[in-house]
Scaffold this active site. Structure first.
Site, mmCIF file in Angstrom:
data_model
loop_
_atom_site.group_PDB
_atom_site.id
_atom_site.type_symbol
_atom_site.label_atom_id
_atom_site.label_comp_id
_atom_site.label_asym_id
_atom_site.label_seq_id
_atom_site.Cartn_x
_atom_site.Cartn_y
_atom_site.Cartn_z
ATOM 1 C CG HIS A 64 39.581 44.084 43.119
ATOM 2 N ND1 HIS A 64 38.678 45.042 43.487
ATOM 3 C CD2 HIS A 64 39.141 42.923 43.662
ATOM 4 C CE1 HIS A 64 37.740 44.496 44.240
ATOM 5 N NE2 HIS A 64 37.996 43.209 44.355
ATOM 6 C CD GLU A 110 38.438 39.096 41.575
ATOM 7 O OE1 GLU A 110 37.342 38.832 42.089
ATOM 8 O OE2 GLU A 110 39.410 39.552 42.228
ATOM 9 C CG HIS A 111 34.368 42.604 41.241
ATOM 10 N ND1 HIS A 111 33.377 42.942 42.126
ATOM 11 C CD2 HIS A 111 35.456 42.309 41.994
ATOM 12 C CE1 HIS A 111 33.841 42.866 43.371
ATOM 13 N NE2 HIS A 111 35.110 42.484 43.306
ATOM 14 C CD GLU A 171 35.878 43.694 47.118
ATOM 15 O OE1 GLU A 171 35.405 43.892 45.973
ATOM 16 O OE2 GLU A 171 36.784 42.865 47.343
#
Lengths: 486, 487
Positions: free
Chosen positions: B96, B99-100, B176
């Site tokens: 994840h 992905e950023h 987040e």
């Protein structure tokens, strides 16, 4: 309630963009616009080929014929009978009606009604906003007759059986209790209360535990009698149906509703912006993060400066990663997962809001950097390049709103809710093109007034960590009362 | 209304655990058995739902096209067959995090330039990560498709992230995690439940990662992950929208087909033993005001057992295919023990799938009472099994949904992307409605056994501080189901 694959797929998609992994982008998809390729008989190209029709009995309907799939989407609303008209002692009335209208009608009891919807894969739901009461129907064309029959029954002969009302009442109460653990919901509740004060918009559209408990079947019946009248009705339809069949169906469904009601409520008064800035903190002990909402004045949608407002909001924080707040607050300084600005237009009020969340230690820095960005828009004209890229975004992204039968219908309803003409979108690109950097700076000087900011924070941050010299806002007042919930 | 609310809760629940298997969808083709189901049966027609095109580029990259010419736009998605389940133990969150970083610049583009370019072209972009895959998408006017493909191909092999951007993005991800999980009691409970359900396995680790492990990730670890997994032979291009195969194929070959493939990479494999016994986590927290019961159960997926997954999808629809079906009727309408109840199962998962049940007790009803009532619904299904008619109604609802799924630009692209990255093939999706219609009714009746094996499940009780208010406040127990009053 028809819990379908489609529904879950749609929720999944929206969850992906709204709360899915990945970047939270603003789920509020920006408005639509450029020319699409729908050929129309007329010479000029229309963004959506909306036909404005009238039935034999005189009901207006906006229609887009689309034969690409055997699907039909109908949406409608009754204007100015939403939650703002519930009254303080009957908060949640419009909501409870919207939940119970599809819980049995005519010869169908609750289970039979829901089963008829499910067996025919018909999606029918009602909802209430602050201003309006709405309905949404989606069906495969092969089941449309059943869909029309059920909708007609729900509107004209709702049963409001005690069992169904109690069930819906309790579902709403448990929704409220679940929401009490959601910092975003708490922040919104406090914001509405603090911002709107004595105006009816301050009330809780979803009801309070005590008002919901006090509502009766008679309340629901009299709501329907005074609210669901033809003089308030606006309908939009998209899909695979021919015009004659549609007009007959509209008269069949809506023709028996009363033309108007003597008990109709009068329109709520316009809200005027508070004279002074206000900063409110609602503490939630132990929470590692805080939810931030800032509100600033905006302009009405019929104001010639509305397009300037739209562009300014987009540049500030309306286009996700292309916008200034996201670049400065998230990408450069890592202070939040997402920060957005957007305008909202209601019947009685309009505003620009900025929302974000941040871990407690960085809330003050996020606020002061946000204030700096507001000042920058007022102090320095945006570059032509930055202006052009946001204008291109607002214009170029419009066809993305035309990807499903539902979305086209929703777009028409948005126009109807704002009292805009059916060709409004055909001219939007031209209006956006006329906005200059100077227009934006002038408007920024007027509306981005840091002395008028209403700030609401809910979370674990302490008021001691939010002195004016660190936030750029007026001193924070701690509020611990949560009105219109119990 | 009622059920919308539930669906949203369930989906929020599932997303909060950051697993991704929510679209209740499609599958299957190897069904040769004919429907020997009920009497007066209609004949199942074996026809495709989407008429997707597919082909493979010279470097092994797969392409799927679902044509849709309703508006002059396309949805462009690149799916990588790598997700959180492919992380090394102790490096949770890396998929994840990465992905950023894909938005943080290449040798040819500055950090953030990708999204800014998409915006200026009127497009919208985003990305998401699950246990099994990572996907990047852009919705945009068809004319801009070549530009999007070039930028996407560029960041597949040329990523170049400044180190200071790595550090600021780490803060963003911790924000987040705080927003998604640390401030949300349901999400915190879900992390405990998943960890108990899948001990010693990546499916028990949150996709976003454990906080301390995210904080400890280094630049080099993250870039090694990129080099290992981001390559055309691990990627699938899915396009939905206004373009033909004849137009797309040369474009895809030119832009993506020329990228170098990488050697085969391997993920760590761990067993996920089923811990014996009944497992319950009671989580009391001051943030909670409304008690809630959640049960998660390990289930076959389409990839591990296609026939079982088809039968389970139908069984799940019989139990919760709306408020007129068994679960809601029994717990909410008739027994009046719950104010809401929902059950969801999706077979899209590379390894096992997870079914989830969420029930909100009515005020004054102890959580144990709704569990007993839910278990009775399962036993009722087993011993008063659904009739052919009830099963057919569920099948019809599911088949009709396939038509609605076509009424969207992105939904078909999601369905194919998700399927192809969890071990399925194109025909599994195209003939899913046929497979549903031809699944035997006996298999649907037997599928309930998966829910009845308590060792495969874990229960969660989400409670306010001080415990279950229905017990601590101790209203007199109602002698009948109507008795409890709500404050």
């Amino acid at each position: 309630m028809n819990k379908s694959l489609l529904r879950s797929a749609i929720l999944t998609v929206s969850a992906l963009s709204a709360l899915g992994l990945g970047f939270a982008r603003d789920a509020a998809a920006r408005s639509p616009l450029p020319e699409a390729e729908h050929a129309t008989p007329a010479a000029q190209k229309r963004f959506i080929p909306i036909e404005t029709l009238k039935t034999k009995s005189g009901i207006d309907v906006w229609f887009v014929e689309d034969q690409s799939l055997p699907v039909l989407s109908m949406q409608f609303f009754f204007e100015n009978v939403g939650a703002a008209y519930d009254g303080a002692d009957k908060q949640g009335l419009a909501r409870l009606v919207s939940n119970t209208l599809d819980e049995g009608a005519g010869a169908y009891d609750s289970k039979a009604f829901q089963k008829a919807l499910a067996d025919n894969s018909i999606s029918l739901s009602f909802s209430s906003g602050r201003d309006d009461f709405s309905g949404q129907l989606k069906t495969l064309t092969r089941y449309q007759d059943k869909a029309f029959e059920l909708l007609k029954a729900a509107l004209n002969e709702p049963r409001f059986d005690d069992e169904a009302i109690t069930r819906m009442r309790e579902a709403n109460i448990s929704r409220i209790k679940s929401s009490l653990s959601n910092p975003g919901w708490l922040a919104a509740r406090i914001f509405n209360d603090q911002f709107y004060g004595a105006h009816p918009y301050a009330l809780n559209s979803g009801g309070t535990i005590s008002t919901l408990n006090a509502l009766t079947a008679d309340d629901l019946r009299s709501y329907v009698a005074r609210s669901l009248t033809r003089d308030r009705l606006h309908i939009a339809v998209t899909g695979a149906i021919n015009k004659d069949d549609l007009l007959k169906a509209i008269d069949y469904i809506f023709g028996a509703l009363p033309e108007k009601s003597a008990d109709a409520p009068s329109k709520v008064e316009n809200f005027s912006w508070p004279n002074d800035a206000k900063s409110i903190l609602f503490p939630i002990d132990g929470l590692p993060q805080s939810q931030i909402t800032l509100a600033l004045p905006s302009v009405r949608i019929d104001d010639p400066r509305y397009y300037t407002m739209k562009l300014m909001t987009t540049i500030l924080g309306g286009s996700g990663f292309g916008s200034r707040l996201m670049a400065e607050i998230r990408e450069k300084h890592g202070l939040t997962y997402g920060i957005y600005s957007y305008t909202s237009e209601s019947e009685a009020a309009e505003m620009m809001q900025i929302s974000a969340s941040s871990q407690n230690a960085t809330v003050a820095e996020l606020l002061s950097r946000t204030i700096d960005e507001l000042k920058r828009l007022a102090d320095t004209p945006v570059s032509e390049e930055e202006l052009q890229s946001h204008r291109d975004y607002l214009i170029g992204s419009m066809p993305l709103t035309l990807t499903s039968t539902d979305k086209i219908t929703s777009l028409m309803q948005q126009l109807q809710m704002q009292n805009l003409p059916s060709d409004y979108l055909d001219h939007r690109a031209a209006h956006l093109s006329e906005v200059s950097a100077e227009d934006i700076q002038n408007l920024a000087r007027e509306v981005l007034d840091t002395n008028k900011i209403i700030a609401v924070i809910a979370g674990g941050v302490s008021a001691d960590d939010l002195p004016s010299e660190r936030t750029g806002l007026s001193p924070f007042t701690v509020v611990t009362d949560l009105p219109n919930v119990e | 209304m009622k059920k919308t609310h539930i669906a949203i809760i369930l989906i929020a629940v599932i997303f909060s655990i950051l697993s991704f298997a929510v679209i209740d969808t499609f599958r299957s083709s190897d069904k040769t058995q004919t429907h020997k189901n009920a009497a007066a049966e209609k004949v199942a027609v074996k026809e495709k739902s989407f008429n997707a095109e597919s082909f493979v580029l010279s470097n092994g990259m797969h392409v799927v096209l679902i044509e849709n010419h309703r508006a002059p736009i396309v949805s462009h998605m690149v799916w990588y067959n790598v997700g959180a389940a492919d992380e090394d133990w102790g490096n949770s969150g890396i998929a994840h995090f990465f992905e950023h970083l894909m938005f943080k610049g290449t040798q040819n583009m500055a950090p953030g330039e990708y999204s800014k370019t998409v915006r200026a072209l009127g497009g919208e972009d985003n990305a998401f990560t699950s246990q099994d895959f990572t996907a990047y998408y852009v919705n945009i006017a068809r004319d801009h498709l070549p530009k999007i493909m070039q930028m996407e191909a560029d960041r597949m092999i040329n990523l170049n992230i400044p180190e200071d951007h790595f550090e600021s993005e780490k803060n963003v991800i911790l924000e987040e995690r705080a927003q998604r999980t640390d401030t949300n009691p349901t999400a915190r409970l879900m992390e405990s439940l998943r960890a108990t359900l899948y001990p010693n396995h990546a499916y028990g680790v949150p996709v976003i990662g454990w906080r301390d492990e995210i904080a400890a990730l280094t630049y080099n670890e993250v870039m090694d992950f990129y080099k290992k997994w981001y390559a055309p032979n691990y990627a699938t291009l899915v396009i939905s929208g206004a373009i033909t195969r004849a137009e797309l194929e040369p474009l895809a070959e030119e832009i993506y087909g020329s990228l170098p493939a990488q050697p085969t990479a391997y993920s760590p494999e761990y067993d996920a033993p089923i811990l014996p016994g009944q497992k319950t986590i009671r989580y009391e927290d001051a943030q909670v005001k409304q008690p809630q019961f959640i049960r998660l159960c390990r289930m076959p997926s389409y990839n591990t057992d296609k026939d079982a997954a088809l039968a389970l999808e139908i069984a799940a629809n019989i139990l919760d295919g709306g408020s007129a079906t068994r679960l809601y009727q029994a717990l909410v309408s008739e027994a009046r023990l719950a104010s809401n109840a929902g059950l969801s199962y999706s077979g899209f998962s590379e390894k096992e799938s997870t079914a989830s049940i969420s029930i909100t007790p009515r005020a004054g009803i102890p959580i144990e009472n709704v569990i007993t009532a839910f278990d009775a619904v399962l036993m009722d299904y087993k011993y008063k099994a659904p009739s052919d008619e009830e099963i057919q109604e569920a099948k019809d609802r599911m088949v009709n949904e396939a038509i609605y799924a076509r009424d969207s630009l992105q939904t078909p692209a999601y369905i194919f992307g998700q399927a192809l990255n969890t071990g399925l093939n194109i025909d599994d999706i195209e003939y899913w409605t046929y497979d549903i219609e031809t699944t035997s009714n006996d298999a649907v009746r037997q599928a309930i056994d998966y829910f009845l094996d308590s060792a495969r499940c874990v229960d969660g009780h989400l409670l306010p501080e001080g415990g279950d208010p229905a017990k601590t406040i101790a209203p007199p127990m109602p002698t009948d189901a109507e008795g409890a009053d709500h404050e």
